[in-house]
Design an enzyme around this catalytic site. Structure first.
Site, PDB file in Angstrom:
ATOM      1  N   HIS A  55      -7.552  35.419  14.589  1.00 30.71           N
ATOM      2  CA  HIS A  55      -6.195  34.894  14.719  1.00 30.71           C
ATOM      3  C   HIS A  55      -5.900  33.885  13.615  1.00 30.71           C
ATOM      4  CE1 HIS A  55      -5.897  35.932  19.320  1.00 30.71           C
ATOM      5  NE2 HIS A  55      -6.093  36.991  18.553  1.00 30.71           N
TER       6      HIS A  55
ATOM      7  N   ASP B  46     -10.685  35.967  17.767  1.00 25.64           N
ATOM      8  CA  ASP B  46      -9.757  34.851  17.956  1.00 25.64           C
ATOM      9  C   ASP B  46      -9.778  34.016  16.685  1.00 25.64           C
ATOM     10  OD1 ASP B  46      -8.183  32.664  19.168  1.00 25.64           O
ATOM     11  OD2 ASP B  46      -8.639  33.643  21.059  1.00 25.64           O
TER      12      ASP B  46
END
Length: 432
Positions: A268, A245
């Protein structure tokens, strides 16, 4: 001009994470290179006594031994977790009373996999259902040594696949810390985010090695490297992050944040937000510098994500929209990307797939004075022919967004950007 880590730089960085205190300095400002914090960091006082934590071994809970050593050596001492020993933690630890103390982690600290206990007893922090195994706070606290904290995450990855509403603890909770140094340390297998930095100031994270993936079909989700929240004058630097993430996420009311010299893989991106999740609440992210980042195999490089002005649902356990606030004076400078979907992404429609509805109810947050500079590399091709997207839900809420020296192409050689409701004359990119 350097944009990315060379092989030698990566090896040097990894070696700096070995079990030693080399590189730790009580003059925190001297450790911040090449950029300095937005405000000078307070120095750390010398320590005059040492306490060693006793390990019970055999998986027995060492929490009482840890707290005993912390109380004994608080106010001027050092607590040592000895090398080649495993310390088991099966009790939520409130360590917010600490003052002028070092924690030298040479061994391994592992948290139990008693999911029922941790869901009931982990520390609850309100924002996005965040919970932590422990709270570390106080004044002038340093945690270093190159040892390991292990969150025993696999049982949580599998449980979350069955129930998205379970409360998964964050591995390292820095809560209410005023002045501190964290690192070098190894962080492994966090159930959720790896680090939450909340209500804290004047803290430097230096030499953090993050890694941990699922060994089953169930992914390790929401494993952000850092999340800053209601915190000021934080430095994150010289670290290697392998996660699933955000590499770093600046959550609401993060101000004066410096991030530099990171190697991020599988993430991310380095993200502002998400912001505006809670209706009526004011979220501010201001004065952020992100410098010299290598980003590999990620969904994003630089990212600003804001909820729209209408209720939305990102997932069963992540819903919101309608919040207020601003993003101001944020700079991303020198980023190398490889196999990244979006080199740059700015969205005010986070969590809302209906773009018509999103445009009808534009975000209540303003975005201004944003600089993307000196990017280079190659995207994954997933968004071909586009390599970036800078989209505001209304021209009234975005201003002074700049992009310069962006040398990023897709595998096919295209370099298109989606540019909507922004001043294209300030963007030195190919707005298709």
């Amino acid at each position: 001009m350097k944009f990315s880590y060379s092989f030698v730089q990566v090896v040097t960085l990894l070696l700096s994470l070995s079990p030693s205190v080399e590189g730790f300095t009580r003059s925190r400002n001297d450790a911040c290179k090449p950029n300095h914090p937005f405000r000078p960091l307070p120095p750390s006082q010398p320590r005059t006594k040492t306490c060693h934590v006793v390990s019970n071994g055999h998986g027995k809970d060492d929490s009482k031994n840890i707290m005993k050593a912390l109380h004994k050596c608080n106010n001027g001492g050092k607590v040592v977790f000895d090398a080649n020993k495993v310390y088991t933690v099966g009790t939520a630890l409130d360590m917010t009373f600490l003052k002028h103390i070092d924690l030298e982690v040479l061994g391994k600290i592992q948290f139990t996999n008693d999911t029922d206990y941790w869901q009931a007893n982990s520390f609850k922090h309100g924002f996005q259902n965040a919970t932590t195994f422990f709270q570390l706070g106080g004044e002038d606290v340093n945690v270093y040594g190159g040892g390991t904290l292990d969150g025993n995450g696999q049982v949580w990855y599998d449980l979350y696949a069955e129930d998205a509403l379970i409360l998964r603890p964050i591995l390292f909770g820095v809560i209410g810390l005023k002045g501190g140094t964290i690192g070098p340390l190894k962080l492994r297998y966090s159930p959720q985010w790896y680090q939450l930095v909340a209500n804290s100031s004047d803290v430097i994270f230096d030499g953090i090695d993050i890694s941990g993936y699922s060994s089953s079909k169930n992914e390790a989700k929401n494993t952000d490297g850092w999340d800053t929240y209601r915190s000021d004058n934080i430095v994150i630097q010289n670290s290697v992050i392998n996660n699933g993430d955000d590499c770093v996420s600046f959550k609401p009311n993060s101000t004066n944040i410096l991030v530099q010299n990171l190697h991020c893989n599988g993430s991310h991106g380095i993200s502002v937000g998400s912001l505006g999740q809670y209706k009526g609440e004011v979220d501010i992210v201001q004065n952020v510098l992100v410098y010299n980042i290598s980003m590999y195999n990620a969904s994003d490089g630089a990212r600003i994500k804001v909820w729209p002005g209408v209720s939305s649902a990102m997932s069963e356990d992540l819903q919101g929209g309608g919040g207020l606030g601003s993003v101001k004076n944020v700079t991303y400078n020198q980023m190398y990307i490889e196999n990244v979907d979006w080199a740059i992404e700015v969205t005010q429609c986070y969590g809302q797939k209906n773009l018509t509805l999103c445009n009808e109810y534009p975000s209540n947050l303003t975005i201004s004075d944003i600089h993307f500079k000196n990017f280079r590399g190659t995207t994954s091709g997933k968004r071909d022919p586009n390599v970036g997207t800078i989209v505001c839900s209304s021209p009234n809420v975005c201003s002074d967004i700049y992009a310069e020296n962006i040398d990023v192409k897709s595998p096919k050689g295209t370099d298109n950007f989606v540019c909507t409701n922004v001043d294209k004359s300030l963007l030195d990119v190919n707005c298709a």
